[in-house]
Design a protein around this motif. Sequence first.
Motif, PDB file in Angstrom:
ATOM      1  N   PHE A   1       0.833  -1.208   0.000  1.00 60.79           N
ATOM      2  CA  PHE A   1       0.000   0.000   0.000  1.00 60.79           C
ATOM      3  C   PHE A   1       0.865   1.254   0.000  1.00 60.79           C
ATOM      4  O   PHE A   1       0.624   2.193  -0.760  1.00 60.79           O
ATOM      5  N   ARG A   2       1.884   1.244   0.851  1.00 61.84           N
ATOM      6  CA  ARG A   2       2.732   2.439   0.938  1.00 61.84           C
ATOM      7  C   ARG A   2       3.414   2.724  -0.390  1.00 61.84           C
ATOM      8  O   ARG A   2       3.615   3.883  -0.770  1.00 61.84           O
ATOM      9  N   ILE A   3       3.777   1.681  -1.080  1.00 65.88           N
ATOM     10  CA  ILE A   3       4.460   1.860  -2.360  1.00 65.88           C
ATOM     11  C   ILE A   3       3.498   2.374  -3.429  1.00 65.88           C
ATOM     12  O   ILE A   3       3.787   3.334  -4.144  1.00 65.88           O
TER      13      ILE A   3
ATOM     14  N   PHE B   1       0.390   3.771  -3.028  1.00 60.43           N
ATOM     15  CA  PHE B   1      -0.257   5.033  -2.682  1.00 60.43           C
ATOM     16  C   PHE B   1       0.769   6.157  -2.513  1.00 60.43           C
ATOM     17  O   PHE B   1       0.505   7.309  -2.875  1.00 60.43           O
ATOM     18  N   GLY B   2       1.931   5.811  -1.982  1.00 61.00           N
ATOM     19  CA  GLY B   2       2.975   6.812  -1.794  1.00 61.00           C
ATOM     20  C   GLY B   2       3.470   7.368  -3.119  1.00 61.00           C
ATOM     21  O   GLY B   2       3.676   8.576  -3.258  1.00 61.00           O
ATOM     22  N   SER B   3       3.638   6.489  -4.097  1.00 65.19           N
ATOM     23  CA  SER B   3       4.110   6.966  -5.399  1.00 65.19           C
ATOM     24  C   SER B   3       3.038   7.816  -6.079  1.00 65.19           C
ATOM     25  O   SER B   3       3.348   8.815  -6.727  1.00 65.19           O
TER      26      SER B   3
ATOM     27  N   ARG C   1      10.019   7.764  -8.069  1.00 70.23           N
ATOM     28  CA  ARG C   1       8.715   8.079  -7.470  1.00 70.23           C
ATOM     29  C   ARG C   1       8.276   6.983  -6.519  1.00 70.23           C
ATOM     30  O   ARG C   1       7.646   7.244  -5.488  1.00 70.23           O
ATOM     31  N   ILE C   2       8.598   5.769  -6.862  1.00 71.78           N
ATOM     32  CA  ILE C   2       8.189   4.646  -6.016  1.00 71.78           C
ATOM     33  C   ILE C   2       9.022   4.613  -4.722  1.00 71.78           C
ATOM     34  O   ILE C   2       8.477   4.488  -3.623  1.00 71.78           O
TER      35      ILE C   2
ATOM     36  N   GLY D   1       8.482   8.210  -2.949  1.00 68.68           N
ATOM     37  CA  GLY D   1       7.071   8.392  -2.586  1.00 68.68           C
ATOM     38  C   GLY D   1       6.670   7.532  -1.400  1.00 68.68           C
ATOM     39  O   GLY D   1       5.967   7.991  -0.495  1.00 68.68           O
ATOM     40  N   SER D   2       7.133   6.296  -1.387  1.00 66.87           N
ATOM     41  CA  SER D   2       6.773   5.416  -0.268  1.00 66.87           C
ATOM     42  C   SER D   2       7.447   5.887   1.022  1.00 66.87           C
ATOM     43  O   SER D   2       6.853   5.831   2.102  1.00 66.87           O
TER      44      SER D   2
ATOM     45  N   LEU E   1       5.403   8.847   2.206  1.00 66.32           N
ATOM     46  CA  LEU E   1       4.127   8.436   2.793  1.00 66.32           C
ATOM     47  C   LEU E   1       4.331   7.873   4.187  1.00 66.32           C
ATOM     48  O   LEU E   1       3.596   8.195   5.126  1.00 66.32           O
TER      49      LEU E   1
END
Lengths: 192, 192
Positions: free
Chosen positions: A153-155, A157-159, B154-155, B158-159, B162
């Motif tokens: 999820f973090r990967i 949604f975070g991206s 981004r991955i 971004g993670s 987050l």
Amino acid sequence: MELTERQQQIVNISIKLIADQGIQNLTIKNISKEAGFSEPAIYRHFDSKYAIIMAMLDSFQDISRFVLTETEKQGLDSISKIKKFLFDRYQRFSANPSAAKVMFAEGIFRDDPRYSQKMLDIMHQHASTMQNIIREGQFKGELRADISAREMFRIIFGSLRLLINQWGLADCNFDLKLEGELLWIAVKKMIT
Amino acid sequence: MELTERQQQIVNISIKLIADQGIQNLTIKNISKEAGFSEPAIYRHFDSKYAIIMAMLDSFQDISRFVLTETEKQGLDSISKIKKFLFDRYQRFSANPSAAKVMFAEGIFRDDPRYSQKMLDIMHQHASTMQNIIREGQFKGELRADISAREMFRIIFGSLRLLINQWGLADCNFDLKLEGELLWIAVKKMIT
DNA sequence: CAATAGTTAGTGAACGATAACTAATGTCAA
DNA sequence: TTGACATTAGTTATCGTTCACTAACTATTG
């Protein structure tokens, strides 16, 4: 929590003001200027500035809830569900850049614990729904199972969030939907 | 841009105030109250509130620059470099939660274009350095090459963001370094 | 005695919010 | 059908408070 037309207008103006000029410039004066009527008129429609911001956050929550239940109830495989959710977000934010900037910037709403609680709720909503979809996909063998649902999820949604934040910081000067598709292709490769 | 001891103190207090109570409560009065001296005394050390915030953003930039060059100059393989960067962030933010909340919430600094430009610069700094490392790793065969450096950045980033934002929203009620390690294990599996 | 770093007192502007009033519209018994 | 009245949504004028910031003064230090 149905909003009247005027209330909706005020909320939309508030979102735009925050997105364009920051929370510091969300003032009753600026709202009224943008709306085209006097400051006291605002108070015919909301009890306080707090009520305006809360209505704004509620509308964010409503949208999230709607998209998430929409996503979940369709009888799709988990990958299609995730894709549908992501693309819906890109679609929605492309059409409404202001909302994107405000909704994914929870740092803005730290001055009142009731705001941050609401933002936390929304985040939790996303997290729990998405993690259910992920776990379901892992169980069915559609998603790799060597990574926990939380991390996945973090990967995902975070991206997404980073991409949307970059888009906002860069004044929307690239095609969010296109970049979103490219990101999704990359993410899909990684999670299957 | 060397800061005196007092200036550093004022900047630190400002970071804490924003982290705890939001940008709306970053006022000269609150800073002086926290610092233990009068409001006008602040102006012996900074020309304006703007100068305080700018010094804060500059200090963020300095830290970023330092970590990134530290990371890059060591003769490690790309995966170790990325790991080192991520773990440094988790380490640094665990020790200074306030900075984490403020630094990764660029939505806060939208009221002045000079602030947002600075935040954009910092983001760009991260993006370009990390993407160089990624491309180098792909060239050497350490990282999978079927995903562009931009998407991979981004991955990864971004993670991280987050996770740190979740940690901030949740009032630091979980072990950031531990969760960071778990996230890294998952990310590593995906990018190799 | 000059520089530094603090103080008290106070500035005008902007803040969120309220009081008092008004014009337009809706409701309903005579 | 119409006149009395209530409701709604706006106005101007103004409230007390807080904002960032400044003037003028003072204590300490080299």
